[in-house]
Design a protein around this motif. Structure first.
Motif, short mmCIF file in Angstrom:
data_model
loop_
_atom_site.label_atom_id
_atom_site.label_comp_id
_atom_site.label_asym_id
_atom_site.label_seq_id
_atom_site.Cartn_x
_atom_site.Cartn_y
_atom_site.Cartn_z
N ILE A 38 -19.93 99.05 -48.81
CA ILE A 38 -18.73 99.17 -49.63
C ILE A 38 -18.94 98.35 -50.89
CG2 ILE A 38 -16.25 98.73 -49.76
CD1 ILE A 38 -16.13 98.96 -46.75
N LEU A 39 -18.66 98.94 -52.05
CA LEU A 39 -18.82 98.26 -53.32
C LEU A 39 -17.49 97.64 -53.73
CD1 LEU A 39 -20.84 97.66 -55.62
CD2 LEU A 39 -20.00 99.76 -56.75
N ILE A 40 -17.46 96.28 -53.77
CA ILE A 40 -16.25 95.54 -54.13
C ILE A 40 -16.56 94.67 -55.32
CG2 ILE A 40 -14.48 93.92 -53.36
CD1 ILE A 40 -14.39 96.56 -51.93
N ASN A 41 -15.94 94.94 -56.44
CA ASN A 41 -16.15 94.15 -57.66
C ASN A 41 -17.64 94.01 -57.98
OD1 ASN A 41 -13.36 93.74 -57.88
ND2 ASN A 41 -13.45 91.82 -56.72
N LYS A 42 -18.34 95.17 -57.95
CA LYS A 42 -19.76 95.27 -58.26
C LYS A 42 -20.64 94.54 -57.25
CE LYS A 42 -18.99 95.69 -63.25
NZ LYS A 42 -19.35 95.17 -64.59
N THR A 43 -20.06 94.22 -56.08
CA THR A 43 -20.82 93.55 -55.02
C THR A 43 -20.86 94.49 -53.83
OG1 THR A 43 -20.12 91.38 -55.78
CG2 THR A 43 -20.97 91.55 -53.51
N LYS A 44 -22.06 94.78 -53.30
CA LYS A 44 -22.20 95.67 -52.15
C LYS A 44 -22.02 94.85 -50.89
CE LYS A 44 -25.31 98.84 -52.39
NZ LYS A 44 -26.62 99.56 -52.39
N VAL A 45 -21.09 95.31 -50.04
CA VAL A 45 -20.78 94.61 -48.80
C VAL A 45 -21.04 95.58 -47.65
CG1 VAL A 45 -19.03 93.45 -47.44
CG2 VAL A 45 -19.03 93.20 -49.93
N THR A 46 -21.83 95.10 -46.65
CA THR A 46 -22.09 95.89 -45.45
C THR A 46 -21.35 95.26 -44.29
OG1 THR A 46 -24.26 96.53 -46.26
CG2 THR A 46 -23.86 96.81 -43.90
N LEU A 47 -20.43 96.01 -43.69
CA LEU A 47 -19.58 95.51 -42.62
C LEU A 47 -20.18 95.79 -41.27
CD1 LEU A 47 -16.03 96.63 -43.84
CD2 LEU A 47 -17.00 94.33 -43.94
N THR A 48 -19.87 94.91 -40.33
CA THR A 48 -20.10 95.16 -38.91
C THR A 48 -18.79 94.90 -38.21
OG1 THR A 48 -20.80 92.89 -38.50
CG2 THR A 48 -22.54 94.51 -39.03
N ALA A 49 -18.65 95.45 -37.01
CA ALA A 49 -17.39 95.32 -36.28
C ALA A 49 -17.68 95.22 -34.80
CB ALA A 49 -16.48 96.49 -36.56
N SER A 50 -16.78 94.52 -34.13
CA SER A 50 -16.81 94.44 -32.68
C SER A 50 -15.68 95.30 -32.14
CB SER A 50 -16.65 92.99 -32.21
OG SER A 50 -17.68 92.17 -32.74
N ILE A 51 -15.94 96.10 -31.12
CA ILE A 51 -14.92 96.98 -30.58
C ILE A 51 -14.84 96.82 -29.07
CG2 ILE A 51 -15.26 98.65 -32.44
CD1 ILE A 51 -16.76 100.41 -30.47
N GLY A 52 -13.66 97.10 -28.56
CA GLY A 52 -13.47 97.11 -27.11
C GLY A 52 -12.58 98.28 -26.72
N LEU A 53 -12.87 98.85 -25.58
CA LEU A 53 -12.16 100.05 -25.14
C LEU A 53 -11.40 99.77 -23.85
CD1 LEU A 53 -14.99 102.72 -25.62
CD2 LEU A 53 -13.34 101.90 -27.29
N SER A 54 -10.24 100.39 -23.73
CA SER A 54 -9.49 100.39 -22.47
C SER A 54 -9.02 101.82 -22.22
CB SER A 54 -8.30 99.43 -22.52
OG SER A 54 -7.39 99.83 -23.53
N PHE A 55 -9.12 102.23 -20.94
CA PHE A 55 -8.85 103.62 -20.57
C PHE A 55 -7.57 103.69 -19.74
CE2 PHE A 55 -13.26 103.39 -21.52
CZ PHE A 55 -13.63 104.64 -22.01
N TYR A 56 -6.70 104.61 -20.16
CA TYR A 56 -5.49 104.87 -19.36
C TYR A 56 -5.77 106.08 -18.47
CZ TYR A 56 -0.80 106.46 -18.08
OH TYR A 56 0.31 106.85 -17.38
N PRO A 57 -5.44 105.97 -17.18
CA PRO A 57 -4.71 104.88 -16.49
C PRO A 57 -5.63 103.95 -15.71
CG PRO A 57 -4.63 106.87 -15.17
CD PRO A 57 -5.49 107.19 -16.36
#
Length: 607
Positions: free
Chosen positions: A548-567
Motif C-alpha cells: 500500500i502506498l501511503i504518502n509516497k511510502t510503500k507499506v507491506t502489511l501482515t495480519a494475524s487471523i483466527g477462525l471460529s465455527f458455528y455451531p
C-alpha cells in the motif's frame, strides 16, 4: 340474430299496445277522441329508429282502419312519423322541435287548400280547421311526452334495462319541459271538460223541448178522442202543424204497420225511416231520446248530418220528434276549435318563455361552471376569481359566495403551501439527520465499514433465526505491527492506511459471501459461509500482503487471523468471539502464516 329476435318481440309488443290505445282512446265530445298511440309511434323512433317506427305505424294504422276502429285520417300518423323520424335521424335534436316544423307545414298546406277552394262552406271550414288544430295539438303534445318518456324513464332503476341509450339531462331542458307541460296539460283538460259540458247542454236543451212537445201532445190528445177517424186525421194534422210551427221541430207518426201515417216535413231524409221502425239508434242520451246518424259509422262528418230523436205516443201511434243537430254541433265544434287554437297559442308562448328561461338558466350555470372549473389548478396558478352578475338573484348571490369562498380558499391554499414547503424542508432535514444518526450508529466513521454495534446486531439476529443445519464462520483479523506504522507515518498516515485497507476489504466482498466489520483500531472481523473457507482465507491474506502506498511510502502489511465455527465452537456470540480471538493471538505469537493456520485447523479436525 339475437338483436333481430329482440326487435321482433318489441315490435309485437308495441303493435299490441298501440292497437289497444287506438281502441281505448279517451272520448271527448261527439265522435272526437284523444288517443295516446302516437306517443308510442314517436317513442319507437328514438328507441329503435325510423324503419322500425314506420313499419309499426303503417301496420297498426292499416289494421285499425280495416277493422273500422279508426277513420282514414289515422294514416296521418304515418306522415308524421315519416317526416319527424327522417329529420330526427338526420339532424338529431328532439322530436318536439321537429313537431313544430311538421305542424307549420301542415298549417301552410291547409291554408293553400282553403285559399284556392272557394266553394268550401262555412261548416266544412269549421270542421276542417278543427281537425287540423286537433292533429297539430295532438302531434305537439305527443312529441313532448315522447321526448320526456325517453329522457326521464331511463333514470328509474327498474326501467333502465329497457332503454339502450342513457340520455344526458340539462337543467334548462328539465325546466323547459316542466313549463311547457304544465302550461298545456291543464288547458287540454279544461277544453275536454268544456266540450263535454257543451254536448250535455245540447242534449239537455233538446230533451227540454221534447218534454214540452210531449206535454202539449198529451193535452191535445184528450180533446181529439171523440172525433171520427177522418176528422181525427184532419184535426191531428192541424194540431201537429200548430205544434211544429210554434216549436220549430219535425214530427213523424207511424201507424200500426210501422208505415208513415203523418209527416210534418216531407224533406226528412228517407234513411231515418228504417231507424224509426227498427229502433237502431247510435246513442241513447235520455230515456226514449236518441242520437241518429245518417251513416253507419260514428264519425265527425256523420254528426254534421245527424238528428236528435225523441219517442212518444200520440193517439196510440208511435210518434217521433226529430231535431237536426248540425247547427248545434257546429257551434260546439267552433268553440272547441277556438279553445284549441288558444291552447296552441299558449303552447307556443310557453315554448318561447321556456327557451328564454333555458337560455338565462344555462348562461348562469355556464358562468358558475367556468368559475368553479379546475379550481385547484387556478389556486395553484394564483389566478383571479371574478363573477359577473346575472338576471337571477339567487344565481348572482351564489356566484358571489363562490367568488368569496374561492378567494379565501386561495389565501388558505397559499398559506398551506408555504407551511407545506417549510414542513417538507424540515422533514428532509429530519430524514437527513436520521440517516446521519443511523450511519453514525451502525458504521465506522473512518473506514465506512459496519462497526462493532452492527456486527453484534447482525450476528445475534443470525443466531436467533438460524436453523439446525446452518453453519457460518467468524474471522478475527488483526493487523501486525500497526503501532510502528503510526510511529513512522504519524496518526494521519495510520488513518489513511486504515481507509485504503477498508476499501480493499469492501472490494473483496464483491461476489463473495462475506461481510467485514471494524471493531476498533487495527482489529477487523468478518462473517462468512463455512463453504470454501480455506480458499477464502488464502485470498484474504494474499490481498492483505499487497503493498500500500501511503504518502509516497510503500507499506507491506501482515495480519494475524483466527477462525471460529458455528455451531462447533459455540452457540453464542461471546463464545464465538472468544474462540476466534484466542486463535488470532496464538497465530500472532507464533508468527505463522496460512500454512501454520491450516495445520492448526487440521489438528482440530476441520477441513
Amino acid at each position: 340474430m339475437r338483436n333481430k329476435k329482440i326487435k321482433m318481440w318489441f315490435f309485437l309488443l308495441f303493435f299490441i299496445f298501440t292497437t289497444l290505445l287506438h281502441i281505448f282512446s279517451i272520448p271527448i265530445v261527439f265522435s272526437i277522441t284523444f288517443g295516446f298511440a302516437q306517443i308510442l309511434y314517436l317513442v319507437s323512433i328514438r328507441q329503435f329508429g325510423l324503419k322500425f317506427a314506420l313499419l309499426l305505424t303503417i301496420s297498426v294504422n292499416a289494421f285499425v282502419y280495416i277493422v273500422h276502429i279508426e277513420s282514414v285520417l289515422v294514416f296521418i300518423n304515418t306522415l308524421a312519423v315519416l317526416f319527424m323520424g327522417f329529420l330526427y335521424e338526420k339532424k338529431g335534436k328532439t322530436l318536439f322541435k321537429w313537431s313544430f316544423v311538421y305542424s307549420f307545414i301542415l298549417f301552410f298546406v291547409y291554408y293553400l287548400i282553403s285559399f284556392f277552394w272557394v266553394d268550401l262552406t262555412e261548416n266544412l271550414r269549421i270542421l276542417s280547421s278543427f281537425v287540423l288544430i286537433k292533429v297539430i295539438l295532438g302531434t305537439l303534445f305527443s312529441a313532448l311526452i315522447a321526448d320526456m318518456c325517453f329522457e326521464y324513464l331511463p333514470f328509474f332503476p327498474k326501467l333502465q334495462k329497457w332503454f339502450w341509450n342513457q340520455p344526458r339531462l340539462h337543467f334548462g331542458q328539465v325546466i323547459s319541459h316542466l313549463l311547457v307541460f304544465s302550461a298545456v296539460l291543464p288547458l287540454m283538460v279544461i277544453i275536454g271538460l268544456d266540450a263535454k259540458a257543451g254536448e250535455d247542454n245540447i242534449y239537455q236543451g233538446y230533451y227540454t223541448q221534447f218534454q214540452q212537445v210531449e206535454e202539449y201532445l198529451q193535452l191535445k190528445e184528450m180533446e181529439l178522442l171523440s172525433h171520427s177517424s177522418e176528422a181525427e186525421k184532419v184535426e191531428a194534422s192541424a194540431v201537429l202543424d200548430d205544434t211544429v210551427s210554434s216549436l220549430h221541430q219535425r214530427m213523424v207518426i207511424l201507424d200500426e204497420d210501422d208505415q208513415i201515417w203523418f209527416d210534418t216535413d216531407g224533406q226528412v231524409e228517407h234513411k231515418i225511416v228504417p231507424f224509426l221502425v227498427t229502433n237502431q239508434y247510435v246513442k241513447e242520451v235520455n230515456p226514449n231520446n236518441y242520437i241518429f246518424l245518417s251513416s253507419t259509422d260514428d264519425r265527425l262528418a256523420s254528426w254534421y248530418r245527424g238528428y236528435y230523436v225523441g219517442e212518444t205516443t200520440f193517439l196510440n201511434n208511435r210518434t217521433y220528434v226529430v231535431y237536426p243537430i248540425a247547427e248545434d254541433v257546429m257551434g260546439v265544434m267552433k268553440n272547441i276549435r277556438d279553445y284549441c287554437m288558444f291552447a296552441l297559442l299558449m303552447l307556443v308562448l310557453a315554448l318561447i318563455f321556456a327557451i328564454i328561461v333555458n337560455r338565462v338558466l344555462s348562461s348562469s350555470l355556464e358562468r358558475l361552471t367556468r368559475l368553479t372549473s379546475d379550481l385547484p389548478e387556478k389556486m395553484k396558478r394564483q389566478e383571479g376569481f371574478y363573477w359577473n352578475a346575472t338576471p337571477i338573484v339567487e344565481f348572482s348571490m351564489l356566484g358571489k359566495n363562490i367568488e368569496q369562498v374561492a378567494r379565501q380558499l386561495q389565501t388558505m391554499f397559499t398559506d398551506a403551501k408555504k407551511k407545506n414547503e417549510l414542513l417538507t424542508a424540515r422533514t428532509s432535514q429530519l430524514i437527513e439527520s436520521e440517516s446521519k444518526l443511523y450511519r453514525l450508529a451502525h458504521y465506522d466513521g473512518l473506514t465506512e465499514l459496519p462497526n462493532r454495534y452492527s456486527f453484534h446486531t447482525d450476528v445475534r439476529k443470525r443466531l436467533t433465526n438460524a436453523d439446525s443445519d446452518e453453519k457460518f464462520v467468524i474471522i478475527f483479523i488483526d493487523l501486525d505491527k500497526f503501532k510502528q506504522v503510526n510511529d513512522t507515518l504519524g496518526h494521519s498516515g495510520g488513518d489513511l492506511l486504515l481507509k485504503v485497507f477498508a476499501k480493499r476489504l469492501i472490494r473483496f466482498e464483491q461476489n463473495k459471501r462475506v461481510t467485514f466489520y471494524r471493531l476498533a483500531g487495527d482489529e477487523f472481523v468478518a462473517v462468512a459461509e463455512e463453504r470454501d473457507i480455506q480458499q477464502l482465507c488464502e485470498q484474504l491474506l494474499e490481498m492483505i500482503h499487497q503493498p500500500i502506498l501511503i504518502n509516497k511510502t510503500k507499506v507491506t502489511l501482515t495480519a494475524s487471523i483466527g477462525l471460529s465455527f458455528y455451531p462447533d465452537d459455540g452457540k453464542t456470540l461471546d463464545q464465538l468471539l472468544h474462540q476466534a480471538d484466542s486463535l488470532m493471538y496464538e497465530d500472532k505469537k507464533c508468527h505463522h502464516e496460512l500454512q501454520q493456520l491450516t495445520t492448526f485447523k487440521d489438528e482440530r479436525g476441520r477441513k
